[in-house]
Write an enzyme that holds these catalytic residues in place. Structure first.
Site, PDB file in Angstrom:
ATOM      1  N   ARG A   1       0.826  -1.203   0.000  1.00  0.00           N
ATOM      2  CA  ARG A   1       0.000   0.000   0.000  1.00  0.00           C
ATOM      3  C   ARG A   1       0.866   1.260   0.000  1.00  0.00           C
ATOM      4  NH1 ARG A   1      -2.398  -3.879   3.135  1.00  0.00           N
ATOM      5  NH2 ARG A   1      -4.583  -4.326   2.588  1.00  0.00           N
TER       6      ARG A   1
ATOM      7  N   HIS B   1       2.237 -13.298  -4.969  1.00  0.00           N
ATOM      8  CA  HIS B   1       1.181 -13.249  -3.952  1.00  0.00           C
ATOM      9  C   HIS B   1       0.485 -14.599  -3.785  1.00  0.00           C
ATOM     10  CE1 HIS B   1      -2.053 -11.357  -1.563  1.00  0.00           C
ATOM     11  NE2 HIS B   1      -1.252 -10.312  -1.472  1.00  0.00           N
TER      12      HIS B   1
ATOM     13  N   ASP C   1      -0.589  -8.862   8.816  1.00  0.00           N
ATOM     14  CA  ASP C   1      -0.544  -8.267   7.476  1.00  0.00           C
ATOM     15  C   ASP C   1       0.572  -7.228   7.493  1.00  0.00           C
ATOM     16  OD1 ASP C   1      -1.060  -7.638   4.862  1.00  0.00           O
ATOM     17  OD2 ASP C   1      -3.004  -6.679   5.230  1.00  0.00           O
TER      18      ASP C   1
ATOM     19  N   GLU D   1       5.251 -12.381   1.171  1.00  0.00           N
ATOM     20  CA  GLU D   1       5.500 -11.418   0.104  1.00  0.00           C
ATOM     21  C   GLU D   1       6.876 -10.769   0.300  1.00  0.00           C
ATOM     22  OE1 GLU D   1       1.880  -8.856  -0.260  1.00  0.00           O
ATOM     23  OE2 GLU D   1       1.055 -10.326   1.159  1.00  0.00           O
TER      24      GLU D   1
END
Length: 345
Positions: free
Chosen positions: A79, A178, A251, A310
């Site tokens: 992000r 991913h 996350d 990731e």
């Protein structure tokens, strides 16, 4: 030499599916669309060959793929706050595709590209080299990007992912894959009892928009300390604020120490996954907000069906110092590698 080979098939939209098969009957299937890994078939401790990644049996669903199952992510994985960044006094405005923020390269990122594919085979490995050109200004990013991602399956049951890229203008770039792993096989259970070990003393704190705050936090005394190993359920059931605000789980970006080896084990199946990389860190995502559209093995979507590893630099580096940078200069070559080794305890 035994079963080492590559199978190719046409699928929807004239996409091509490649299946890499080694001498041990390990199989990795992928698409030229998005470089998406659709299946990884490996043995358990009893020799049962099962799929250990999430995906769609119906390839039509990869057109939207809101969970980014198996895809190459770029230009920037993760992000970007407020869908903008400034470099050398110049501001760049990106597509806002998650609220006001920019996620995983935007709606038409690398995961939506049809990559030019070139399969190859040697005496002990098979693979596919994928190539894609992203034009200057695509998604708001500066620079023409020439990107290559190579998937190689070896007879040592290793999936080697090589990333390399060049740009004609200074830009932002950090690619990853991913895939959602579930070592139980065929999604027969959740990932609660996956045991993770990794050498990381620090992680990057998030706010309620899942955007980095700029704080680098010590893992000491938290459910983020995997240096001696722990189950994923420790974070899923934790009352620690950083676990709760991402939907109960992980996350987060972990900054690697000198030796970045990650070891994942699942005791019922006996499967192991070792991750080695020259990337500076990794986002570990425990599918806390998985979209309800899985059509795999008769399983209904639910949280915690897979875990993503990731490996990448940090998009937070565009706004904060002390973060592993995603800036790629016009005279630099982006060259990264991540190796997934599949084994049995």
């Amino acid at each position: 030499m035994g079963n080492l080979k590559i199978q190719t098939n046409k699928t929807i939209e004239n996409w091509t599916s490649f299946t890499l098969i080694n001498d041990n009957d390990v199989k990795i299937s992928l698409l030229d669309f998005g470089g998406i890994i659709t299946e990884i078939i490996v043995p358990d401790k009893n020799g049962n060959m099962e799929n250990i990644v999430l995906g769609y049996h119906n390839h039509e669903k990869y057109k939207s793929n809101p969970n980014f199952f198996g895809a190459i992510i770029g230009r920037v994985a993760g992000r970007i706050q407020n869908s903008s960044f400034t470099h050398n006094g110049e501001s760049f405005f990106l597509e806002a595709n998650e609220g006001k923020h920019h996620l995983h390269g935007g709606n038409n990122g690398f995961h939506k590209a049809i990559w030019e594919a070139e399969p190859f085979q040697t005496i002990d490995q098979v693979g596919v080299k994928l190539t894609h050109t992203s034009p200057d200004g695509e998604g708001g990013y500066p620079g023409n990007i020439q990107a290559n991602v190579t998937y190689t399956l070896t007879n040592d049951n290793q999936l080697i992912i090589d990333y390399d890229a060049t740009t004609d203008k200074t830009t932002a770039l950090t690619m990853t894959n991913h895939s959602y792993f579930n070592l139980n096989g065929n999604v027969s259970d959740t990932i609660h009892h996956h045991h993770i070990s990794m050498n990381s003393q620090q992680f990057i704190e998030l706010n309620h928009d899942l955007i980095p705050t700029g704080n680098v936090v010590s893992v000491d005394g938290t459910p983020f300390d995997f240096r001696q190993g722990r189950m994923l359920e420790d974070g899923i059931h934790s009352n620690y604020e950083q676990n709760k605000l991402v939907g109960n789980g992980y996350d987060h970006y972990f900054i690697f120490d000198q030796d970045p080896n990650v070891l994942v084990t699942e005791s019922n199946s006996g499967r192991t996954l070792t991750i080695q990389t020259n990337q500076p860190g990794m986002v570990m995502y425990t599918s806390n907000s998985i979209v309800d559209d899985l059509d795999q093995d008769g399983i209904q979507s639910e949280k915690y069906l897979g875990v993503c590893f990731e490996t990448q630099a940090s998009p937070a580096s565009l706004h904060f110092d002390r973060m592993p940078t995603v800036v790629l200069g016009e005279n630099q070559v982006y060259k990264k590698q991540t190796v997934f080794t599949f084994g049995i305890v």
